[in-house]
Design an enzyme around this catalytic site. Structure first.
Site, PDB file in Angstrom:
ATOM      1  N   ASP A  20       0.823  -1.212   0.000  1.00  0.00           N
ATOM      2  CA  ASP A  20       0.000   0.000   0.000  1.00  0.00           C
ATOM      3  C   ASP A  20       0.859   1.266   0.000  1.00  0.00           C
ATOM      4  O   ASP A  20       0.473   2.283  -0.574  1.00  0.00           O
ATOM      5  CB  ASP A  20      -1.004   0.000   1.166  1.00  0.00           C
ATOM      6  CG  ASP A  20      -0.375  -0.273   2.528  1.00  0.00           C
ATOM      7  OD1 ASP A  20       0.871  -0.379   2.633  1.00  0.00           O
ATOM      8  OD2 ASP A  20      -1.149  -0.382   3.507  1.00  0.00           O
ATOM      9  N   HIS A  24       0.884   4.176  -2.628  1.00  0.00           N
ATOM     10  CA  HIS A  24       0.781   5.565  -2.142  1.00  0.00           C
ATOM     11  C   HIS A  24       1.780   6.446  -2.896  1.00  0.00           C
ATOM     12  O   HIS A  24       1.426   7.507  -3.403  1.00  0.00           O
ATOM     13  CB  HIS A  24       1.045   5.589  -0.634  1.00  0.00           C
ATOM     14  CG  HIS A  24       1.220   6.950  -0.022  1.00  0.00           C
ATOM     15  ND1 HIS A  24       0.312   7.510   0.865  1.00  0.00           N
ATOM     16  CD2 HIS A  24       2.199   7.876  -0.172  1.00  0.00           C
ATOM     17  CE1 HIS A  24       0.734   8.700   1.225  1.00  0.00           C
ATOM     18  NE2 HIS A  24       1.889   8.967   0.612  1.00  0.00           N
ATOM     19  N   GLU A  25       3.034   5.986  -2.978  1.00  0.00           N
ATOM     20  CA  GLU A  25       4.066   6.803  -3.629  1.00  0.00           C
ATOM     21  C   GLU A  25       3.792   6.937  -5.125  1.00  0.00           C
ATOM     22  O   GLU A  25       3.965   8.018  -5.702  1.00  0.00           O
ATOM     23  CB  GLU A  25       5.458   6.208  -3.383  1.00  0.00           C
ATOM     24  CG  GLU A  25       5.848   6.057  -1.905  1.00  0.00           C
ATOM     25  CD  GLU A  25       5.749   7.328  -1.088  1.00  0.00           C
ATOM     26  OE1 GLU A  25       5.736   8.433  -1.660  1.00  0.00           O
ATOM     27  OE2 GLU A  25       5.661   7.221   0.149  1.00  0.00           O
ATOM     28  N   HIS A  28       1.375   9.603  -5.856  1.00  0.00           N
ATOM     29  CA  HIS A  28       1.957  10.958  -5.911  1.00  0.00           C
ATOM     30  C   HIS A  28       2.365  11.312  -7.345  1.00  0.00           C
ATOM     31  O   HIS A  28       2.276  12.465  -7.762  1.00  0.00           O
ATOM     32  CB  HIS A  28       3.170  11.064  -4.985  1.00  0.00           C
ATOM     33  CG  HIS A  28       2.820  11.262  -3.539  1.00  0.00           C
ATOM     34  ND1 HIS A  28       1.900  12.193  -3.104  1.00  0.00           N
ATOM     35  CD2 HIS A  28       3.282  10.644  -2.421  1.00  0.00           C
ATOM     36  CE1 HIS A  28       1.800  12.141  -1.784  1.00  0.00           C
ATOM     37  NE2 HIS A  28       2.619  11.203  -1.341  1.00  0.00           N
ATOM     38  N   GLU A  50      -1.611  14.073   0.099  1.00  0.00           N
ATOM     39  CA  GLU A  50      -1.340  12.867   0.904  1.00  0.00           C
ATOM     40  C   GLU A  50      -2.584  11.994   1.034  1.00  0.00           C
ATOM     41  O   GLU A  50      -2.491  10.755   1.022  1.00  0.00           O
ATOM     42  CB  GLU A  50      -0.817  13.255   2.287  1.00  0.00           C
ATOM     43  CG  GLU A  50       0.553  13.896   2.272  1.00  0.00           C
ATOM     44  CD  GLU A  50       1.622  13.036   1.621  1.00  0.00           C
ATOM     45  OE1 GLU A  50       1.489  11.795   1.648  1.00  0.00           O
ATOM     46  OE2 GLU A  50       2.576  13.607   1.062  1.00  0.00           O
ATOM     47  N   HIS A 116       0.547  14.935   6.173  1.00  0.00           N
ATOM     48  CA  HIS A 116       0.152  13.542   6.441  1.00  0.00           C
ATOM     49  C   HIS A 116      -0.870  13.507   7.570  1.00  0.00           C
ATOM     50  O   HIS A 116      -1.828  12.751   7.534  1.00  0.00           O
ATOM     51  CB  HIS A 116       1.370  12.697   6.826  1.00  0.00           C
ATOM     52  CG  HIS A 116       2.414  12.629   5.759  1.00  0.00           C
ATOM     53  ND1 HIS A 116       3.463  13.510   5.694  1.00  0.00           N
ATOM     54  CD2 HIS A 116       2.558  11.804   4.708  1.00  0.00           C
ATOM     55  CE1 HIS A 116       4.209  13.215   4.649  1.00  0.00           C
ATOM     56  NE2 HIS A 116       3.694  12.191   4.026  1.00  0.00           N
TER      57      HIS A 116
END
Ligand SMILES: [Zn+2]
Length: 335
Positions: A20, A24-25, A28, A50, A116
């Site tokens: 995950d 997530h990255e 971005h 975020e 975050h």
């Protein structure tokens, strides 16, 4: 990091260990080539950046992994596979953010805070729209679309991110954009539209009505002389937020008070000045679209050489109805 290096009896793995987190990255990257949400730390957009990464980090895990709490299974706890024992560190809960000391309601947002941290207000709304349930802070209940239909909420939020939102988006605009996207994809009055609307209500995000301005409190004093050589100087984070109307700026006034509270400087600045100063989020313009932010990092110092005092900025603009509106930042102490 080896066992015990970061915390007693905890091993932190390379971040690629958590599926995950990898997603997530990568999200971005999607954001950087679509909405380009920016403006950290001044605006909502950094937190939204975020939040979208956590939403699609979890969504990607739910697509590829079985649901569960064991290693290599999908859940709404981001980053659980980063540490051994699982979940010992570096986690964020989208289902119940308070369990990871993150906010679950807009009233708990920290202006200028870690993006975050602030992100879970939006990612918890995403969770509620899928799974349903009550928000712990507001007590408001949400009828979710159900896990079997999670794709509806994922697609609505993805459309908002990649097609509808500008770089200076706010939580309020993300509410409007995701509701709009649900209508585009599933029709007015659809379950997805209802679930998303209820979810934003539950986390306390509504359309903005009046324009506001903030200045981050306790600005850091610097002796590095970034303000044309004068020392000390302060870097100020200033955010201007439009309400329900677009704004066309006509002037802004920057007041600087000395340590006795006496007005030391009273600078009247132009709309063009505004477009040049306010480009830390958004396009840098003499106008500001409804429900968006304009942000600036500006430097201030005392011509008199004073080492403490206060400052405040007042904005004047014309709204869509042709009315003149005036609003100001709080008066912030410099020391
Ligand atoms: Zn991130």
């Amino acid at each position: 990091a080896p066992k015990g290096f970061i915390a007693p009896n905890v091993e932190v793995k390379p971040f690629s260990a958590a599926f995950d987190v990898v997603a997530h990255e990568l999200t971005h990257g999607v954001t950087a080539s679509s909405a380009r949400l920016n403006g950290y730390p001044f605006s909502d957009a950094g937190a939204l950046n975020e939040a979208f990464s956590d939403m699609f980090g979890a969504s990607t895990a739910f697509f590829y992994e079985p649901i569960g709490t064991a290693p290599l299974t999908a859940s709404y706890t981001l980053g659980r596979d980063l540490a051994v024992p699982a979940g010992a560190l570096l986690i964020r809960s989208l289902s119940d953010p308070r369990t990871t000391r993150d906010p679950d309601h807009y009233t708990q947002r920290i202006i200028g805070g870690d993006p975050h941290y602030n992100s879970t207000i939006a990612s918890h709304a995403f969770y509620l729209a899928i799974e349903g349930g009550a928000n712990r802070t507001s007590g408001l209940a949400v009828q979710g679309v159900g896990a079997a239909n999670r794709e509806q909420i994922e697609k609505a939020f993805f459309r908002a991110l990649t097609v509808l939102l500008p770089s200076n988006a706010t939580f309020a605009l993300t509410r409007a954009a995701t509701i709009h996207a649900a209508r585009d994809l599933y029709g007015a009055g659809s379950n997805a539209e209802r679930a998303i609307t209820q979810a934003w209500d539950a986390v306390g995000v509504q359309d903005r009505i009046a324009p506001t301005a903030t200045m981050l409190p306790n600005p850091a004093s610097s002796t590095a002389a970034p303000c044309g050589g004068l020392q000390p100087s302060w870097n100020l984070g200033v955010t201007v937020s439009a309400g329900s109307s677009n704004l066309r700026f006509t002037q802004w006034v920057w007041d600087i008070f000395n340590h006795n509270g006496a007005l030391e400087e009273h600078d009247t600045l132009s709309p063009v000045d505004f477009s040049q100063f306010f480009r830390s989020c958004g396009p840098g313009s003499t106008t500001l679209l409804a429900q968006t932010d304009a942000c600036s990092s500006v430097c201030v110092s005392f011509l008199s050489g004073d080492s403490r005092g206060s400052t405040q900025i007042t904005f004047t603009a014309v709204d869509d109805a042709g009315r003149t509106v005036t609003f100001a930042t709080p008066r912030v102490t410099l020391r």
